[in-house]
Design an enzyme around this catalytic site. Sequence first.
Site, PDB file in Angstrom:
ATOM      1  N   GLU A 158      10.870  43.007  55.720  1.00 45.02           N
ATOM      2  CA  GLU A 158      10.816  42.947  54.259  1.00 45.02           C
ATOM      3  C   GLU A 158      11.754  44.005  53.683  1.00 45.02           C
ATOM      4  O   GLU A 158      11.744  45.157  54.125  1.00 45.02           O
ATOM      5  CB  GLU A 158       9.386  43.204  53.769  1.00 45.02           C
ATOM      6  CG  GLU A 158       8.400  42.106  54.158  1.00 45.02           C
ATOM      7  CD  GLU A 158       6.965  42.425  53.792  1.00 45.02           C
ATOM      8  OE1 GLU A 158       6.262  41.526  53.327  1.00 45.02           O
ATOM      9  OE2 GLU A 158       6.552  43.594  53.963  1.00 45.02           O
ATOM     10  N   ASN A 198       1.650  42.049  54.464  1.00 43.93           N
ATOM     11  CA  ASN A 198       0.423  42.830  54.649  1.00 43.93           C
ATOM     12  C   ASN A 198      -0.534  42.660  53.482  1.00 43.93           C
ATOM     13  O   ASN A 198      -1.757  42.699  53.657  1.00 43.93           O
ATOM     14  CB  ASN A 198       0.753  44.313  54.844  1.00 43.93           C
ATOM     15  CG  ASN A 198       1.041  44.643  56.296  1.00 43.93           C
ATOM     16  OD1 ASN A 198       0.747  43.853  57.196  1.00 43.93           O
ATOM     17  ND2 ASN A 198       1.616  45.809  56.539  1.00 43.93           N
ATOM     18  N   SER A 219       4.902  50.716  55.228  1.00 42.86           N
ATOM     19  CA  SER A 219       4.160  49.460  55.202  1.00 42.86           C
ATOM     20  C   SER A 219       3.520  49.196  53.854  1.00 42.86           C
ATOM     21  O   SER A 219       2.862  48.182  53.678  1.00 42.86           O
ATOM     22  CB  SER A 219       3.081  49.460  56.279  1.00 42.86           C
ATOM     23  OG  SER A 219       2.164  50.519  56.070  1.00 42.86           O
ATOM     24  N   HIS A 272      10.832  47.209  55.718  1.00 45.97           N
ATOM     25  CA  HIS A 272       9.552  47.182  56.422  1.00 45.97           C
ATOM     26  C   HIS A 272       9.649  46.319  57.669  1.00 45.97           C
ATOM     27  O   HIS A 272       9.641  45.082  57.591  1.00 45.97           O
ATOM     28  CB  HIS A 272       8.453  46.665  55.491  1.00 45.97           C
ATOM     29  CG  HIS A 272       7.101  46.640  56.125  1.00 45.97           C
ATOM     30  ND1 HIS A 272       6.118  45.742  55.760  1.00 45.97           N
ATOM     31  CD2 HIS A 272       6.553  47.382  57.126  1.00 45.97           C
ATOM     32  CE1 HIS A 272       5.043  45.943  56.498  1.00 45.97           C
ATOM     33  NE2 HIS A 272       5.295  46.926  57.339  1.00 45.97           N
TER      34      HIS A 272
END
Length: 799
Positions: free
Chosen positions: A158, A197, A123, A146
Amino acid sequence: MSRFQVKKVAVLGAGVMGAQIAAHLVNVKVPVVLFDLPAKEGPKNGVVTKAVEGLKKLKPSPLGVADDAALVQQANYEEHMELLRECDLVIEAIAERMDWKLDLYKKIAPFVAPHAIVASNTSGLSITKLSDALPEAIKPRFCGIHFFNPPRYMYLVELIATPATQPKILDDLETFVTSVLGKGVVRAKDTPNFIANRVGIAGMLATMREVEKFGLTYDVVDDLTGKKLGRASSGTFRTADVVGLDTMAHVIKTLQDTLSAETDPFYGSFATPEVLKKLLELGNLGQKTKAGFYKKAGRDILRFELDSETYVPAGEKADEVYGRMLKKPAAERLKLLRNSTGPQGQFLWSILRNSFHYAAVHLATIAETARDVDFAMRWGFGMKQGPFELWQEAGWLQVAQWIQEDIDAGKALSKAPLPKWVFEGPVAKAGGVHTPEGSFNPTSGQFEPRRVLTVHARQLFPEAVLGSDAPKWQTAGRTVHEDDTVRLWTLDHDVLIASIKTKMHAISPELCEGLQLAVDTAEKDFAGLVIWSGDEMFSVGADLQVMLPAFMAVGVSAIEDAEGFMQQTMLKLRYAGVPVVSAIRGMALGGGCELAVYSHKRVAAMESYIGLVEVGVGLVPGAGGLTYIARRAAEMQAQSTHKDLLPFLTEGFTAAAMAKVGTSALESRKLGYLLDSDVIVPNKDELLYVAIAETRAMATTGWRAPLKRLFPVAGRSGKATIQGQLVNMRDGGFISQHDFRIASLIANVVTGGDVDTGTLVSEEYLMTLERQAFCELVQHPKTQERILGMLSTGKPVRN
């Protein structure tokens, strides 16, 4: 050029993410081997076995069908490393520890196939640093991948390259992830926490700071930052609970450890909020521990209060004035919020300003274009619009001026000015970062179109950002007929498409007229018909809001006529002279389910929820659903050596009587609403492409409509058997007297009524029984109570 094929995948790490990634691979029929450490006691695969068994218990389910957990091949690093040689893709998904990951890479490297792609599901750790432990031969085939949690449901993936990653590797992986796994891919730069994120968690931290500043409660904030703001319905703090406060804390720590005031001018706002520290200290990690910012006490929802370190009653709502503001056009909405004097309005302006400011300052370092940021926030955080889209819609330069004024006045989270490209050059001239030519890339200073891969041709109407002027299915192609209920149109002059326009795609008599016209038009001028409506649902079924007033005004005859016309429509679809294919996405309930099963074939997105749910409003399926169940039972018996029809009928009866809905296309197939010959499509944006292709293939390979024929029913003895079980359920208190009445009527229809076992009947005969049962129940006070309850609250009434 050779085509990259993924015949088998290895997932390393049977933790929460690894096990669920493996589950989703099973959902899309990709063989998968799930690895973990050998157990210290008992069978060596014990760690993986426990994780696989846990998949069956998780809610929402990571598996389309729980029994498919058995399809995950189990392995451990001590005994089964040779299995890696069989895998075309290796996804590492162990804990977020750089040292652990690097150690594992050294162990697996000798066993990785020479063509295999190796990807780390991290992440936020540096993909380039992770690649340091790999041999030179593997580095060009290594990248980051991800997935967002839960992997089955979250659309965003991602992909992150290192300087050594071959471009073709990323193209091949994006093709697989898009079409086979059904995901939306964004390519992120190798920076801490990548795009979603990085922006999303920074936004949540900023929101928490503004909450403290304006003294708002968590429930009010969630009411403001949920659907009203065009974001996930769970808002801010409920979302944190769902994600897991420990997971959130880990992502925050990654920001704290890998960034600094020199590399991120917003670094000062990355401190872990005091309330989060306290909840972590208490072990209240959110939904997984049944307590976080919120917890449930019986039927009550409580919220955490930091001052007292206790939970107090929740449920407070935002001031209605701000709900009205948020419904205004974007430019007016932001102006009203910025000028508002109340804390809730000032709070909303502050968090929106912060999101625009942060995204603009960091665009060049985290993404190739503004499009990537907006898609990442839509797909990863459930936003209706990304930050750049909203900013652009509200008036680019005016909003930019407001943001800079707040920065200069010290109201923003950072003193960093907006980048020059915001006010000067092509963005300022175009009035935003998204144009028909493409989206802005601050590195090149140009608008760049979306990357085009061969797989993208399967997405006829993919999601597009505001300002791109991408073709819309509502106006694309050539319109053949359009009214308030349906649009009949074509893209290729070969296959006719019927798109339902009614609210929630509810089925009304007017829509039935449109569907009958669609069949007539297709038979006259086209090779086939596809029923596809292009958005989040197929159909919620019959329009009760039309039905009830008609009943009150005219009486039961109006209901009987409407049901009869719906039945005629279903039979017209079934016996059409051209192939009719239903392309299903989202809910296909009640009449929507009947519309699907009376089509010749179904192409369903993985996330399709199909079922006959009329019992919930005190009714029985009335447009042919029960007739379908009886006919399918007879067809299945005819294909077996079993002489008793009842066992083939039981599952269909139970599904209708209990209003069972398939919680995936896979489960809908188990319930009989999809057949083995139907097609399940992982990516929602490929649905129309596949449906048209299936329709054309049927037409060109000599497809013919089924011949009308009689079929046997279970008769009065079958009904008596079912009735006996219903009596036991009623007398045992498992169902109410009204439920008993409804289920008895369903049993009467699917067994053919008062006839001998094996009696041959027609579809029209059973449909008559359906109409009679439906009309009897419409007149029943308890059914009317259920219908009114559903229309007023949206929730079923149990009576």
